[in-house]
Write an enzyme that holds these catalytic residues in place. Sequence first.
Site, PDB file in Angstrom:
ATOM      1  N   LYS A 185       0.817  -1.215   0.000  1.00  0.00           N
ATOM      2  CA  LYS A 185       0.000   0.000   0.000  1.00  0.00           C
ATOM      3  C   LYS A 185       0.851   1.266   0.000  1.00  0.00           C
ATOM      4  O   LYS A 185       0.400   2.319  -0.427  1.00  0.00           O
ATOM      5  CB  LYS A 185      -0.978  -0.004   1.173  1.00  0.00           C
ATOM      6  CG  LYS A 185      -2.063  -1.071   1.002  1.00  0.00           C
ATOM      7  CD  LYS A 185      -3.153  -0.969   2.038  1.00  0.00           C
ATOM      8  CE  LYS A 185      -4.288  -1.942   1.744  1.00  0.00           C
ATOM      9  NZ  LYS A 185      -3.899  -3.354   1.983  1.00  0.00           N
TER      10      LYS A 185
HETATM   11  C1  LIG Z   1      -4.525  -4.408   1.285  1.00  0.00           C
HETATM   12  C2  LIG Z   1      -3.784  -5.696   1.142  1.00  0.00           C
HETATM   13  C3  LIG Z   1      -4.174  -6.692   0.216  1.00  0.00           C
HETATM   14  C4  LIG Z   1      -5.432  -6.568  -0.636  1.00  0.00           C
HETATM   15  O1  LIG Z   1      -5.324  -5.596  -1.614  1.00  0.00           O
HETATM   16  P1  LIG Z   1      -6.628  -5.035  -2.361  1.00  0.00           P
HETATM   17  O2  LIG Z   1      -6.165  -3.928  -3.203  1.00  0.00           O
HETATM   18  O3  LIG Z   1      -7.567  -4.597  -1.260  1.00  0.00           O
HETATM   19  O4  LIG Z   1      -7.210  -6.176  -3.137  1.00  0.00           O
HETATM   20  C5  LIG Z   1      -3.395  -7.830   0.097  1.00  0.00           C
HETATM   21  N1  LIG Z   1      -2.302  -8.014   0.858  1.00  0.00           N
HETATM   22  C6  LIG Z   1      -1.890  -7.093   1.762  1.00  0.00           C
HETATM   23  C7  LIG Z   1      -0.672  -7.372   2.585  1.00  0.00           C
HETATM   24  C8  LIG Z   1      -2.600  -5.897   1.938  1.00  0.00           C
HETATM   25  O5  LIG Z   1      -2.192  -4.984   2.836  1.00  0.00           O
END
Ligand SMILES: *Cc1c(COP(=O)(O)O)cnc(C)c1O
Length: 475
Positions: free
Chosen positions: A114
């Site tokens: 993220k």
């Molecule tokens: C947020 C997250 C996801 C999922 O991603 P999306 O964009 O919501 O599908 C997967 N793995 C980790 C470690 C995350 O922080």
Amino acid sequence: MKYVSTRGAATLGRFSDVLLSGLAPDGGLAMPEFIPTFTPDELEALRPLPYPELALRIMRPFIDDLPEEALRRLLHATYHPDVFHSEAITPLTRLGRTDLYLLELSNGPSLAFKDVAMQFLGHIFEYVLETRDQHLNILGATSGDTGSAAEYAMLGKARVNVFMLSPHGRMSAFQQAQMYSLHEPNIFNLAVSGVFDDCQDLVKAVNADADFKARYDIGAVNSINWARVLAQAVYYFKAYLALNLPAGTEADFSVPSGNFGNVFAGFLARRMGLPIGQLVAASNENDVLHEFFQTGVYHVRPAARVAVTSSPSMDIGKASNFERFLYLMAGQDPEQTHTWWQAVAEGRPVTVHGTSHWDAVQTSGLRGGRSTHADRLATIRRVDDAFGRLIDPHTADGVFVGEQYARPGVPMICLETALPAKFEDTVREAVGRTPERPDRFHGIEQAERFYQLLPNDAETLKAFIAQKLRAGQPA
Ligand SMILES: *Cc1c(COP(=O)(O)O)cnc(C)c1O
């Protein structure tokens, strides 16, 4: 570039407008009016570019209301080796001599993918707010990854404050330490006596108070933010180009998925002309997406039926960005999308199977799959044994499901969405040892913690925000 809502033809303005707004007034999500494409020759010309210049080329057609030089400066500040700890920013690593690759997205400040988009938001918020002479007070709820990525992205940024709610005592020790060790005048950690859903309900309650929301410039940084999706599309290009394949040759991607934001960014890249063959949305036990790609029926689950798993960042009952995908499957028909989401709002299933839109899904390249806790543990162990590489449980889900779709001779790129240090307990359960963590996080659990306890009460929360903002503390 103009933006429209997935549920109505009304224009939402240009990039800077959708950057600062959440849902469209009709409840839909912002989408560009059209998706520009790259020819194979144009793609080839992108290959030598360093990450920030690549990002500029990919994002510029969608962000044409800022001066190009300003955008370039923001991107160079965002995608810097000091922040992401390598020149490549998102390095691609081959697992042994297999066709499996890991795309490393988690070397940023909070150790999860993220950061890649959130760091960009921090810089572009600051720029746009300054230009418009506005302020933004981000109010969010987190069960872990989103909160820390948002706080690390916004710290020290002018005109932005973060009020982040988290369920008191319910995050991993590492996640708590990551957030609560921050001591910045524009970051407020609020530990709510309750569970994550209570935190989300508090955010909703504050947002429902339109006067308060407007008076205190309340906004969000959730996964439906278009700028986040767009920033994530860049690393699909980066990874594909790093493979050095002959022009037009396909590669496949497997993406640990929750809200469908990351995998949708891959679909955007595919629509822009990147030769992605299969794009696999990998789910855990919370498998509404898997169910859709199996059956053509999308049936969201109420929060009470969402399982708590060892890949907690994927524990969702509905995938907020999925609306963008179905909108494209419907040929950008806002009425169809509106009808579908009317059903979702009423708790009814959306049946796409048996319609012409299902044919579009079948040729979209999208696939679904799921893993269980046992599958993830076995995958972490196997990847460690075979390649001497520790992965986190979310990434393990992507590898496990990706392998099921692997085609001989076609690269399968699995997105590494977090580092194993973030989910030590599960990794220890799998391999019997504690994963290493980057130096800067050594002993973080012992660091002093800065947070405010908050009862599960919206009026108390509003009073807290108002008092902090009136105190003139921030911005
Ligand atoms: C947020 C997250 C996801 C999922 O991603 P999306 O964009 O919501 O599908 C997967 N793995 C980790 C470690 C995350 O922080």
